[in-house]
Design a protein around this motif. Sequence first.
Motif, PDB file in Angstrom:
ATOM      1  N   ARG A 295       0.839  -1.196   0.000  1.00  0.00           N
ATOM      2  CA  ARG A 295       0.000   0.000   0.000  1.00  0.00           C
ATOM      3  C   ARG A 295       0.873   1.245   0.000  1.00  0.00           C
ATOM      4  O   ARG A 295       1.981   1.245   0.544  1.00  0.00           O
ATOM      5  N   PRO A 296       0.377   2.339  -0.598  1.00  0.00           N
ATOM      6  CA  PRO A 296       1.135   3.597  -0.575  1.00  0.00           C
ATOM      7  C   PRO A 296       1.519   3.980   0.850  1.00  0.00           C
ATOM      8  O   PRO A 296       0.762   3.767   1.792  1.00  0.00           O
ATOM      9  N   LYS A 297       2.735   4.500   0.972  1.00  0.00           N
ATOM     10  CA  LYS A 297       3.337   4.932   2.236  1.00  0.00           C
ATOM     11  C   LYS A 297       3.942   3.778   3.035  1.00  0.00           C
ATOM     12  O   LYS A 297       4.632   4.006   4.034  1.00  0.00           O
ATOM     13  N   SER A 298       3.684   2.506   2.624  1.00  0.00           N
ATOM     14  CA  SER A 298       4.276   1.384   3.357  1.00  0.00           C
ATOM     15  C   SER A 298       5.734   1.206   2.944  1.00  0.00           C
ATOM     16  O   SER A 298       6.145   1.556   1.838  1.00  0.00           O
ATOM     17  N   ARG A 299       6.550   0.660   3.848  1.00  0.00           N
ATOM     18  CA  ARG A 299       7.970   0.438   3.593  1.00  0.00           C
ATOM     19  C   ARG A 299       8.158  -0.959   3.001  1.00  0.00           C
ATOM     20  O   ARG A 299       7.470  -1.910   3.388  1.00  0.00           O
ATOM     21  N   VAL A 300       9.086  -1.089   2.074  1.00  0.00           N
ATOM     22  CA  VAL A 300       9.343  -2.380   1.440  1.00  0.00           C
ATOM     23  C   VAL A 300      10.829  -2.515   1.153  1.00  0.00           C
ATOM     24  O   VAL A 300      11.504  -1.540   0.801  1.00  0.00           O
ATOM     25  N   THR A 301      11.334  -3.728   1.333  1.00  0.00           N
ATOM     26  CA  THR A 301      12.729  -4.039   1.020  1.00  0.00           C
ATOM     27  C   THR A 301      12.759  -4.963  -0.193  1.00  0.00           C
ATOM     28  O   THR A 301      12.013  -5.946  -0.255  1.00  0.00           O
ATOM     29  N   ALA A 302      13.604  -4.646  -1.146  1.00  0.00           N
ATOM     30  CA  ALA A 302      13.705  -5.454  -2.370  1.00  0.00           C
ATOM     31  C   ALA A 302      15.154  -5.471  -2.837  1.00  0.00           C
ATOM     32  O   ALA A 302      15.992  -4.693  -2.360  1.00  0.00           O
ATOM     33  N   LEU A 303      15.428  -6.347  -3.766  1.00  0.00           N
ATOM     34  CA  LEU A 303      16.764  -6.436  -4.356  1.00  0.00           C
ATOM     35  C   LEU A 303      16.847  -5.530  -5.573  1.00  0.00           C
ATOM     36  O   LEU A 303      15.935  -5.516  -6.403  1.00  0.00           O
ATOM     37  N   LEU A 304      17.917  -4.759  -5.677  1.00  0.00           N
ATOM     38  CA  LEU A 304      18.153  -3.983  -6.899  1.00  0.00           C
ATOM     39  C   LEU A 304      18.683  -4.951  -7.952  1.00  0.00           C
ATOM     40  O   LEU A 304      19.829  -5.387  -7.901  1.00  0.00           O
ATOM     41  N   ALA A 305      17.808  -5.305  -8.895  1.00  0.00           N
ATOM     42  CA  ALA A 305      18.154  -6.339  -9.880  1.00  0.00           C
ATOM     43  C   ALA A 305      18.869  -5.774 -11.095  1.00  0.00           C
ATOM     44  O   ALA A 305      19.700  -6.449 -11.702  1.00  0.00           O
ATOM     45  N   LYS A 306      18.561  -4.510 -11.459  1.00  0.00           N
ATOM     46  CA  LYS A 306      19.100  -3.992 -12.714  1.00  0.00           C
ATOM     47  C   LYS A 306      19.027  -2.477 -12.729  1.00  0.00           C
ATOM     48  O   LYS A 306      18.117  -1.885 -12.153  1.00  0.00           O
ATOM     49  N   VAL A 307      20.005  -1.832 -13.392  1.00  0.00           N
ATOM     50  CA  VAL A 307      19.984  -0.388 -13.623  1.00  0.00           C
ATOM     51  C   VAL A 307      19.963  -0.152 -15.122  1.00  0.00           C
ATOM     52  O   VAL A 307      20.866  -0.591 -15.837  1.00  0.00           O
ATOM     53  N   ASN A 308      18.901   0.516 -15.609  1.00  0.00           N
ATOM     54  CA  ASN A 308      18.800   0.851 -17.031  1.00  0.00           C
ATOM     55  C   ASN A 308      19.340   2.253 -17.260  1.00  0.00           C
ATOM     56  O   ASN A 308      18.831   3.216 -16.690  1.00  0.00           O
ATOM     57  N   ARG A 309      20.348   2.377 -18.117  1.00  0.00           N
ATOM     58  CA  ARG A 309      20.897   3.695 -18.408  1.00  0.00           C
ATOM     59  C   ARG A 309      20.152   4.391 -19.542  1.00  0.00           C
ATOM     60  O   ARG A 309      20.167   5.606 -19.634  1.00  0.00           O
ATOM     61  N   ASP A 310      19.533   3.614 -20.435  1.00  0.00           N
ATOM     62  CA  ASP A 310      18.824   4.259 -21.537  1.00  0.00           C
ATOM     63  C   ASP A 310      17.493   4.819 -21.045  1.00  0.00           C
ATOM     64  O   ASP A 310      17.065   4.583 -19.917  1.00  0.00           O
TER      65      ASP A 310
END
Length: 493
Positions: A177-192
């Motif tokens: 839900r909006p405003k809730s905190r979540v932890t996730a893995l940074l899987a990828k960074v798109n430069r384009d």
Amino acid sequence: MSREILTVVETVSNEKGLDPDDIFGAIEQALVFSTKKKVYTEQPEVAIRVAIDRKTGDYDTYRYWTVVADEDHEMPACQKAISDLDENEYQIGDIIEEQIESIEFGRIAATQAKQVIIQKIREAERALIADAFEARVGELITGEVKKASRDGYVIDLGDGAEGYLAKDQTLPREMLRPKSRVTALLAKVNRDGRGSQLVLSRTSNEMLVALMTKEVPEISEGIIEIRDVARLPGLRAKISVKTGDSRIDPVGACIGMRGARIQAVQQELDGERIDVVVWSDDPAQYIISSLEPADVSSIVLDEDNQTADIIFGANDQLARAIGSQGQNVRLASDLTGYKLNMMLESEYLERQKSESEAIITLFYERLEVDRDLAEALAEIGFTTIEEVAYVPAETFYDIDGLDDETIGAIQERAKEVIINDELIKQQNIKEPSGELLALEEMTPAIAYKLAERDIITLDDLAEQAVFDIEDIEGMGSELAGKLIMAARQSWFE
């Protein structure tokens, strides 16, 4: 107008942190656009260049043409044919410029410049975010849910950075839900500029590895190594661990005192049950460990085909090994890389009996020996006629009553059977056409396999679909598609 240009450059540079030269370039592009729109409405292909003096803000406008060969002279508005020029003065590829009257830096030019500058700002901001996060790929990142949509969530990571967590990268039952905190893995960074820039995941194996590394100091310090991971996200997972320190119990260290460490990971993953097993370089032992808590009676490995028959003495142990909805055996198979065939001991004995009967019948009928001898050959481990024909004669000495002459006669008969089978096979072989063999990326082995299916000519191959032939050994869907399209080329030609 020159003072206005300098003011724009200075203001945007200070507020947005952009290189002034990039802003000058944006204004030059805007003036080119406005010049074409105002002066050369009927000649959109005309080539224009605007040069702004970086110190004074004054600018000049030029129209230019590229010198081309006569046969390439297709756009007179921006090209000049070499034959129309003095060849001693110009060469193909030269640029001829002519200064023209500059238009004012008016409303249209200012609007266009603003659009280009905004785009430059976005590109610069994306580059800054990419630079800040690229080294953190594979790490855990915590943020606040900013916006939810049908397909995923936008996560505010702070300092103007936003990550995107797709719905298929969230756990099955969780609703963020909006405003809730979540932890996730940074899987990828798109430069384009296409798609989400920071791609997040909560379902990847790496997410589990990162959480275990966070909670278990021995993993982060390199004392314990995570070897393999298998997950059914949000439901159940298995990880295998090993250590070179004999004083440490790797499983106990991962679970923690009273299960505190593993519970912290499970809580973050919405209650996902996690089994920790000891990795072993012995495939049989590794498979047995991966099926815990089930009690395996015996195991038969086929390392060449990466399959294993797992035998259980009781129904309850078989059910425990399979697990709810087959979760345990599926994860064990993913973890070890082996296809696992689960069966009761009674089923295995019945299968062995059936396979043994088939081998005995093969020897009895093809080698023309009596049934007792056929049974004896099967008992000492022969499974094919090729083995009977070519193993050393000493292998037969375990069978009572066989002398060297009899052994020689059995092996000769086996060789005759093999030769006869090969002759029959050769008589039935169909030859692929020369054109089929000549196709790029076609191999003789694949061509003869196609011929076995009556695909002999280019036309035969052109009429196939990928799924018709992709199962041929060495083929695959990609090569099948290439060969079919190459065969169809003859139709177009």
